[in-house]
Design an enzyme around this catalytic site. Structure first.
Site, PDB file in Angstrom:
ATOM      1  N   ARG A 143      -5.745  35.304  26.668  1.00 51.02           N
ATOM      2  CA  ARG A 143      -7.131  34.820  26.666  1.00 51.02           C
ATOM      3  C   ARG A 143      -8.028  35.951  26.175  1.00 51.02           C
ATOM      4  O   ARG A 143      -8.360  36.851  26.930  1.00 51.02           O
ATOM      5  CB  ARG A 143      -7.511  34.427  28.109  1.00 51.02           C
ATOM      6  CG  ARG A 143      -8.771  33.607  28.253  1.00 51.02           C
ATOM      7  CD  ARG A 143      -9.185  33.555  29.718  1.00 51.02           C
ATOM      8  NE  ARG A 143      -9.865  34.773  30.094  1.00 51.02           N
ATOM      9  CZ  ARG A 143      -9.901  35.273  31.330  1.00 51.02           C
ATOM     10  NH1 ARG A 143      -9.291  34.666  32.325  1.00 51.02           N
ATOM     11  NH2 ARG A 143     -10.554  36.387  31.574  1.00 51.02           N
ATOM     12  N   HIS A 186     -13.152  34.316  31.073  1.00 54.31           N
ATOM     13  CA  HIS A 186     -12.620  33.044  31.597  1.00 54.31           C
ATOM     14  C   HIS A 186     -13.481  31.866  31.136  1.00 54.31           C
ATOM     15  O   HIS A 186     -12.985  30.879  30.602  1.00 54.31           O
ATOM     16  CB  HIS A 186     -12.548  33.088  33.122  1.00 54.31           C
ATOM     17  CG  HIS A 186     -12.239  31.756  33.737  1.00 54.31           C
ATOM     18  ND1 HIS A 186     -11.035  31.112  33.535  1.00 54.31           N
ATOM     19  CD2 HIS A 186     -12.980  30.922  34.502  1.00 54.31           C
ATOM     20  CE1 HIS A 186     -11.052  29.937  34.177  1.00 54.31           C
ATOM     21  NE2 HIS A 186     -12.227  29.812  34.762  1.00 54.31           N
ATOM     22  N   TYR A 245     -12.540  43.199  35.374  1.00 58.76           N
ATOM     23  CA  TYR A 245     -11.200  43.279  35.931  1.00 58.76           C
ATOM     24  C   TYR A 245     -10.078  43.585  34.934  1.00 58.76           C
ATOM     25  O   TYR A 245      -8.923  43.597  35.293  1.00 58.76           O
ATOM     26  CB  TYR A 245     -10.864  41.996  36.708  1.00 58.76           C
ATOM     27  CG  TYR A 245     -11.131  40.704  35.939  1.00 58.76           C
ATOM     28  CD1 TYR A 245     -10.220  40.247  35.005  1.00 58.76           C
ATOM     29  CD2 TYR A 245     -12.281  39.968  36.160  1.00 58.76           C
ATOM     30  CE1 TYR A 245     -10.461  39.075  34.303  1.00 58.76           C
ATOM     31  CE2 TYR A 245     -12.536  38.792  35.470  1.00 58.76           C
ATOM     32  CZ  TYR A 245     -11.616  38.345  34.547  1.00 58.76           C
ATOM     33  OH  TYR A 245     -11.851  37.192  33.856  1.00 58.76           O
TER      34      TYR A 245
HETATM   35  C1  LIG Z   1      -7.784  23.279  42.594  1.00 59.26           C
HETATM   36  C2  LIG Z   1      -8.659  24.285  41.946  1.00 59.26           C
HETATM   37  N1  LIG Z   1      -8.784  25.497  42.492  1.00 59.26           N
HETATM   38  C3  LIG Z   1      -9.590  26.419  41.919  1.00 59.26           C
HETATM   39  C4  LIG Z   1     -10.276  26.123  40.783  1.00 59.26           C
HETATM   40  C5  LIG Z   1     -11.203  27.167  40.173  1.00 59.26           C
HETATM   41  N2  LIG Z   1     -10.606  27.679  38.943  1.00 59.26           N
HETATM   42  C6  LIG Z   1     -10.958  27.179  37.736  1.00 59.26           C
HETATM   43  S1  LIG Z   1     -10.074  27.809  36.496  1.00 59.26           S
HETATM   44  C7  LIG Z   1      -9.182  28.804  37.537  1.00 59.26           C
HETATM   45  C8  LIG Z   1      -8.104  29.673  36.982  1.00 59.26           C
HETATM   46  C9  LIG Z   1      -7.068  28.904  36.227  1.00 59.26           C
HETATM   47  O1  LIG Z   1      -6.191  29.761  35.603  1.00 59.26           O
HETATM   48  P1  LIG Z   1      -5.038  29.251  34.640  1.00 59.26           P
HETATM   49  O2  LIG Z   1      -4.331  28.094  35.244  1.00 59.26           O
HETATM   50  O3  LIG Z   1      -4.209  30.417  34.273  1.00 59.26           O
HETATM   51  O4  LIG Z   1      -5.820  28.684  33.373  1.00 59.26           O
HETATM   52  P2  LIG Z   1      -6.735  29.494  32.326  1.00 59.26           P
HETATM   53  O5  LIG Z   1      -8.143  29.431  32.845  1.00 59.26           O
HETATM   54  O6  LIG Z   1      -6.227  30.865  32.226  1.00 59.26           O
HETATM   55  O7  LIG Z   1      -6.613  28.736  31.053  1.00 59.26           O
HETATM   56  C10 LIG Z   1      -9.612  28.627  38.859  1.00 59.26           C
HETATM   57  C11 LIG Z   1      -9.081  29.374  40.016  1.00 59.26           C
HETATM   58  C12 LIG Z   1     -10.138  24.824  40.238  1.00 59.26           C
HETATM   59  N3  LIG Z   1     -10.788  24.438  39.132  1.00 59.26           N
HETATM   60  N4  LIG Z   1      -9.311  23.937  40.828  1.00 59.26           N
END
Ligand SMILES: Cc1ncc(C[n+]2csc(CCOP(=O)(O)OP(=O)(O)O)c2C)c(N)n1
Ligand SMILES: [Mg+2]
Lengths: 375, 327
Positions: free
Chosen positions: A256, A260, A269
């Site tokens: 990425r 985020h 971080y």
């Molecule tokens: C059930 C849930 N918990 C927490 C979140 C908050 N949240 C949104 S994105 C994220 C991280 C997701 O990481 P990843 O699966 O690696 O996807 P990326 O953003 O890196 O594409 C979190 C913790 C959420 N949307 N849904």
């Protein structure tokens, strides 16, 4: 003692960082049109993505999750799936959504906080973005169950991130996909981060692909920044699912390059040096270099493609910016098949108030403080 | 007294409780390295280390269940669920385990856990990110549910919750972390039960909690200035148990009640407060109580629809005027 199980996980890569072929390429990848077509989508995605971030930064759109650096995955998904397959996306698969028929204005509308963006005028049955992480994994096996039940020759493709593989829904979904041999592909975009949580803090598993083993399905790891490897791996997994031979987890290694979302600041971080290392693995650069050497792609073609993309993007942004707001009464319009009586009254009341106060809304005290912090 | 922001008040309470009691730990997504989505745990990883301020994998049910298990052993986890919308994934753990095991084990096993859960409708986060779930938690016997409307409450309620042997859900609001207010310099424990009169008035009582207290206060000012109506405002910071006595007392004072909730009306705070008024203070009433609630729809994404779906001061004023007209 004897061994009862052993496994290994294959890693697929066709091009190195300079675009040099590392092995004999699949036939389709030696055709100019295939690669140019994919590159066109990747470039469009990248330029569009940058514009979307700019729209957010200038207050013309809400929080946005950039897919910078992950474009090869989006293009491979979009181009490998059949139109009547079903794509069950995460929020970071803009590229695939564009190929699958969403217009840029729809995507901007979604991130601009307008539900109508989740209802693009497309013919397929693709799902809107699911906000609760990994919840869509179970929907995807549901879709696949429906296909199997109806003996349809279709597959579901579920996109998630590395972080999502920690959720129960993911494990439950791969388990079902295994026991019922469902026509589904799980594409894990392992971009090394889940907001501020690094991949290593998410799971002690050496690869995410090997989580497939416990579910009795196939798992494969692929260089997600290598379009040829991505597409080839997806083609095979999709074909396998379509022909009734079950599910696959594809772990696509990528990075990425962006924050985020626009509400995040990744420098809190992770180090600039780390990002620099991954910039060298850029999927667009790699494909472009490959095409230059292998098929005579040149600066002129690059420029004209870029201009073409930019013009398209401008038009779509204008369409987004000039779209008329939905009437407030629309909040009731998709609630039930037909609106129950109690709501008819409320809807009428809101309509009357709206007509009366048209324009007066601006004066309402807004207790909001700032854009909120996450997707 | 120092003025601080709501998030700073929560952070301070965390800091003091971690300092005071080695049994206290913090669990959640992005609570360590970046100090929490709303900064409520900022600086604590550095100060207390990764064994006590723990960034978990993304799996609400996992870390909630793990926290509850640790709580059985006397650890006092403060579990941050990033957004109440994702607390649904941990509902079995919260409802079936945290809330009930103390009861089922005849008091042998306690769950001294705190669930800090930001929620509410922030700015255009759409239906799956704008849940107001307080009504769900307050319907579960065995849980305490509190919801701070000010930095002082945010500070004092968290500290009391950590020290309580009951599982406590703290419903915070995603849009209130920047709110400012006075917080005592010395240590302060806010009671977990009760309600607070935050504005005196004799003509009508406006009941609010969390963000809606602020809407009530705005409405009370408008009513006073424009209509010469003096509204009493009552802050129901404890949603479970609700302060029946306080509700009775307030209605006996003004004889008119309007309940303001950010959530949908069905089976909600307003419905419960109305039932209590009916049971405790029916003969005090001069008019039928009214609820001002959110529209009973999934929260729309578009800003104009979102505002139309939510209560605000104007809607409260209109409700008070309608109530008087009908009397
Ligand atoms: C059930 C849930 N918990 C927490 C979140 C908050 N949240 C949104 S994105 C994220 C991280 C997701 O990481 P990843 O699966 O690696 O996807 P990326 O953003 O890196 O594409 C979190 C913790 C959420 N949307 N849904
Ligand atoms: Mg990730």
């Amino acid at each position: 003692m004897s061994r009862v199980a052993a496994f290994e996980i294959e890693y697929v890569q066709y091009m190195d960082e300079s675009g040099q072929a590392l092995a004999d390429l699949p036939n389709w990848a030696t055709e100019v049109e295939s690669l140019e077509h994919a590159y066109k989508w990747m470039l469009l995605t990248r330029l569009f993505d940058a514009k979307a971030v700019a729209l957010q930064r200038t207050g013309q759109m809400g929080t946005y999750a950039s897919c910078l650096g992950q474009e090869a995955i989006g293009a491979a998904i979009g181009l490998a799936m059949h139109p009547n397959d079903v794509f069950v996306p995460s929020y970071r698969e803009t590229g695939a959504q564009l190929i699958r028929g969403s217009r840029m204005r729809d995507i901007l509308m979604f991130w601009g906080g307008d539900e109508r963006g989740s209802n693009p005028p497309i013919a397929n049955q693709d799902f809107p973005v699911a906000i609760p992480i990994a919840s869509q994994c179970l929907h995807a096996v549901g879709v696949a169950t429906a296909f199997k039940y109806r003996k349809q020759n279709r597959i579901a493709l579920c996109a998630i991130g590395d972080g999502a593989t920690s959720q129960g829904d993911f494990y439950e979904a791969i388990n079902l996909a295994g026991v019922w041999k469902l026509p589904v592909v799980f594409l894990v975009s392992n971009n090394q981060w889940a907001i501020s949580v690094p991949r290593a803090a998410q799971s002690a598993s050496q690869t995410l692909a090997q989580k497939a083993i416990a579910a009795g399905i196939d798992g494969v790891q692929v260089d997600g920044n290598d379009y040829i490897a991505m597409r080839d791996t997806l083609d095979q997994a999709i074909e396998k699912a379509r022909s009734g031979n079950g599910a696959t987890i594809i772990e696509a290694l990528t990075y990425r390059l962006s924050d985020h979302t626009t509400a995040d600041d990744a420098s809190r971080y992770r180090s600039a040096e780390e990002v620099e290392v991954y910039k060298q693995k850029d999927p667009l650069l790699r494909l472009e270099r490959h095409m230059r050497v292998a098929m005579g792609w040149d600066e002129g073609k690059q420029q004209s493609l870029k201009e073409q993309c930019q013009q398209q993007i401008e038009e779509e942004i204008q369409a987004y910016l000039t779209a008329e707001a939905a009437p407030p009464t629309e909040m009731f319009d998709y609630l039930y098949e037909s609106l129950p009586k109690v709501y008819l009254k409320q809807r009428q009341q809101l309509f009357d108030e709206w007509q009366q106060h048209l324009g007066a809304r601006e004066e309402t005290v807004d207790t909001d403080v700032k854009e909120s912090d996450h997707v | 007294m120092a003025e601080m922001m709501y998030w700073q008040a929560v952070q301070r309470a965390h800091d003091e409780e971690l300092e005071r009691d080695a049994n206290v730990i913090i669990l959640g997504e992005d609570v360590g390295l970046v100090g929490g989505t709303y900064k409520a745990t900022s600086g604590l990883l550095d100060k207390y280390g990764a064994e006590r301020v723990i960034d978990t994998p993304i799996s609400e049910n996992s870390f909630t269940g793990l926290g509850i298990g640790a709580a059985f052993m006397g650890v006092r986890p403060i579990i941050e669920i990033m957004s109440v919308n994702f607390a649904w994934l941990a509902m079995d753990q919260i409802m079936n385990n945290a809330a009930k095991v103390h009861y089922m084990s005849g008091g042998q096993l306690r769950v001294p856990a705190v669930f800090r859960i930001p929620g509410g409708t922030a700015h255009q986060l759409g239906a799956q990110h704008s849940a107001r779930m307080e009504k769900v938690f307050m319907g579960v016997a065995g849980l305490r549910v509190v919801t701070p409307s000010t930095p002082k409450q945010a500070y004092g309620l968290l500290k009391s919750a950590v020290r309580s042997d009951d599982p406590v859900v703290i419903h915070e609001h995603e849009n209130m972390y920047q709110f400012k207010g006075e917080v005592p310099d010395e240590e302060y424990l806010h009671p977990l039960e009760g309600s607070e009169v935050v504005r005196e008035g004799t003509d009508v009582t406006l009941f609010g909690y969390n963000l809606s207290v602020h809407w009530c206060l705005q409405a009370a000012d408008i009513l006073s200035e424009e209509q010469r109506i003096e509204a009493q405002v009552v802050d129901l910071y404890s949603l479970s148990p609700l302060d029946r006595e306080g509700i009775h007392k307030a209605v006996a004072n003004t004889h008119n009640a309007v309940i303001v909730e950010e959530a949908e009306p069905v089976c909600g705070v307003g419905a419960e407060v109305m039932a209590i008024i009916n049971e405790e203070a029916f003969f005090e009433l001069d008019s039928a109580p009214i609820r001002v609630s959110a529209a009973n729809v999934p929260m729309p994404f578009a800003r104009n629809l979102e505002l139309a779906a939510l209560p605000d001061a104007k809607k409260i004023v209109a409700a008070v005027m309608a109530q008087r007209a009908a009397r």
